[in-house]
Design an enzyme around this catalytic site. Sequence first.
Site, PDB file in Angstrom:
ATOM      1  CE  LYS A 151      -3.696  -2.028   2.847  1.00  0.00           C
ATOM      2  NZ  LYS A 151      -4.842  -1.896   1.941  1.00  0.00           N
ATOM      3  CG  ASP A 190      -3.791  -4.171  -0.378  1.00  0.00           C
ATOM      4  OD1 ASP A 190      -3.861  -4.510   0.819  1.00  0.00           O
ATOM      5  OD2 ASP A 190      -4.085  -3.037  -0.787  1.00  0.00           O
ATOM      6  NE  ARG A 197     -10.657  -9.981  -2.109  1.00  0.00           N
ATOM      7  CZ  ARG A 197     -10.991  -9.049  -3.010  1.00  0.00           C
ATOM      8  NH1 ARG A 197     -11.224  -9.391  -4.265  1.00  0.00           N
ATOM      9  NH2 ARG A 197     -11.079  -7.788  -2.649  1.00  0.00           N
TER      10      ARG A 197
END
Length: 507
Positions: free
Chosen positions: A286, A356, A360
Site C-alpha cells: 500500500k 492486498d 478474502r
Amino acid sequence: MELKLNLGAKESSGKELVIVSAFQKKTEAKGKKKEATTEVVSSHWAKEFKTSFDAQKSSKLFKAGKGENYFFALADGREVMVIGLGDKKDLELESLRKTFANIYKAINKKYTNVSVELDGFVKGSHNAETLQAIAESLYLTSYSFDKYLSAKTKTALEVVTFDSAEKKTAAKKLEAALNEAKTVTAAINYARDLVNEPPNVLRSTEYSKRIKADVAKLKGVKCKVLGKKELEKEKMGLFLSVNSGSGFEPQLVHLTYTPAKATKNTKHIALVGKGLVFDTGGYSLKPGGSMMNMKFDMAGSATVYAAFRAAAELGLNVKITCILGITDNAVNSFATMPDSIVHGRNGKSVEILNTDAEGRLVLADCLDYACDQNPDAIIDAATLTGAVLVALGSEICGLMGNDDKLQDKLIASAKATDEYMWKLPVIKEFGDDIKSNCADLRNIGKSSFGGSAKAASFLGEFVKNDIPWAHLDIAGIGDSQGHLPYCPAKGASGLIVRTLVDFLKNS
C-alpha cells in the site's frame, strides 16, 4: 457512570440537574392579519418547573425546536435543562440517541448527579424501547480510548437516574431494557478497544489471548485456538499464504455458545470475522497514506465477537459459532508473491494476483471451516473493500450473499436498530470475472468495477452445502463515524453490532 431507574416517582431525584423535554406546537395563520404561532408544550412538567421557567425573561425566546436547549434554576439551587424536541409526532428513537449524545457531551464535566424525566421523552407507548435507546446513547458516548494518553479523559458524571411515574409493576420490563443496553454497549466498547489498539501491541497472538480470557467469564461458551500447525492440518492454504510474511503465528479462534435451553430445533448461526491486525498490502504494498489506520482491518472480527459476547451474556436462545481469522499481512522473503497459486481448504486453487486482496483469502478458509459446523446460516463481517465506499459512501454497510430471506432479515434488524445497510447484487457475470486461466479462481476481478460484489462472489465459492450466507462489508462504517454523535469522531465505531444482536435475538 451508573444508570438507575426510579419508578413511581412523584418528584425529580436529580441532586444537581434535572433534564426535561419540551415539544413544539405550531398553529397556522388564519386570516390576512394573523400570523402563525409557536407554542411550547410543557404540560408534563411539575408546577415548580413551570413557575421557574416562566419567571425567566429569556424563556420567551425558547421555542422548543429540535436541538434547542434552555437552562434555568430552581429555588432549591438545582438546575433544569430543557431539551427541545420539535413536533412530538416526529419523535424517533434515533433522534433521541443523537440528542442524548449531545446532552452527555454538554453535562458530563459539569455535574455528578442528574435525573431524566423519562416519561416526557417516550415515543408513543414504547417506554422500554425509549429507555434502551437513551441508555445506549449515554453508554456509547461516554466511551473514550485514552489508554496511551498522559492526560486521561476526565468526567464528573457519576449517576443518571431515570424518573418515571410508571408503576413498579413495570420494573421487570424496564430493568431488562436497561440491562440489555448496558450489556450490548459494553460489548461494543470492548470491540472498540480492540480495534483502537496499536498494531505493535495487538499482535495476532495477543488478540487471541485476550479473546480467550474474555470468554472465560461467559456461561455456555467454549473456546479453542488453532495456530499454524493446526491450520496446516486443516489445509488452510489461503489463510496461511496471507500469514507467510509475518513474524507472528496465525490464529483461528473458534468459539461456541450453547444456550441453556437448547434443543434439536434451536437455530444455529455462524459468525465469521476478518481479523487482519495490520495490513501492509504484502508485496502489493500500500502507499504510505493508505497504510495508516490499517490497524482497523480487524474490525470485522471485533464486530462479530462483540455480537457473540452480547448474545451469550444476554442468554439468547440461539446456538452461535464464532470464527475469527487472525493474522497480519506483512512483507519478508517468505511472503506470498503476486502470481502465486495456492489451494484453499476446500481444494480450490487460487491465483493470487494482488496480495492486498488478502482478507478474502483468510475469510475463504474460515467460511469453509464454518460450513463444517453445520449452521443454519453464516454471516461474515469484514473491512473488505475500498470499493464499498465508492458504492455506498462511508455511512452504509454493504450487504451481499446467496440467500434473499437471510439478507432481508438482516436489513430488518438494521432498520429496527437504526443502522444503515444496503443490499448489493452478486450476479453470475461477477463469478465469471474471477475465473483464472491457470487456476480455479483469481483473487481479484479482471475489471476493478463492482469490486465489492466481486469480492463477495469470490467468498461465495467457499460456502458449501447450500447454507444461507450473508457478507457484511463494513469498510466504510468500521471507524470514524463523526456524523453520529454517539460514535467517536475518529477511531472504532462499533456499528452493526446492535444489528447482529437484534438478528440473533429474533433467530
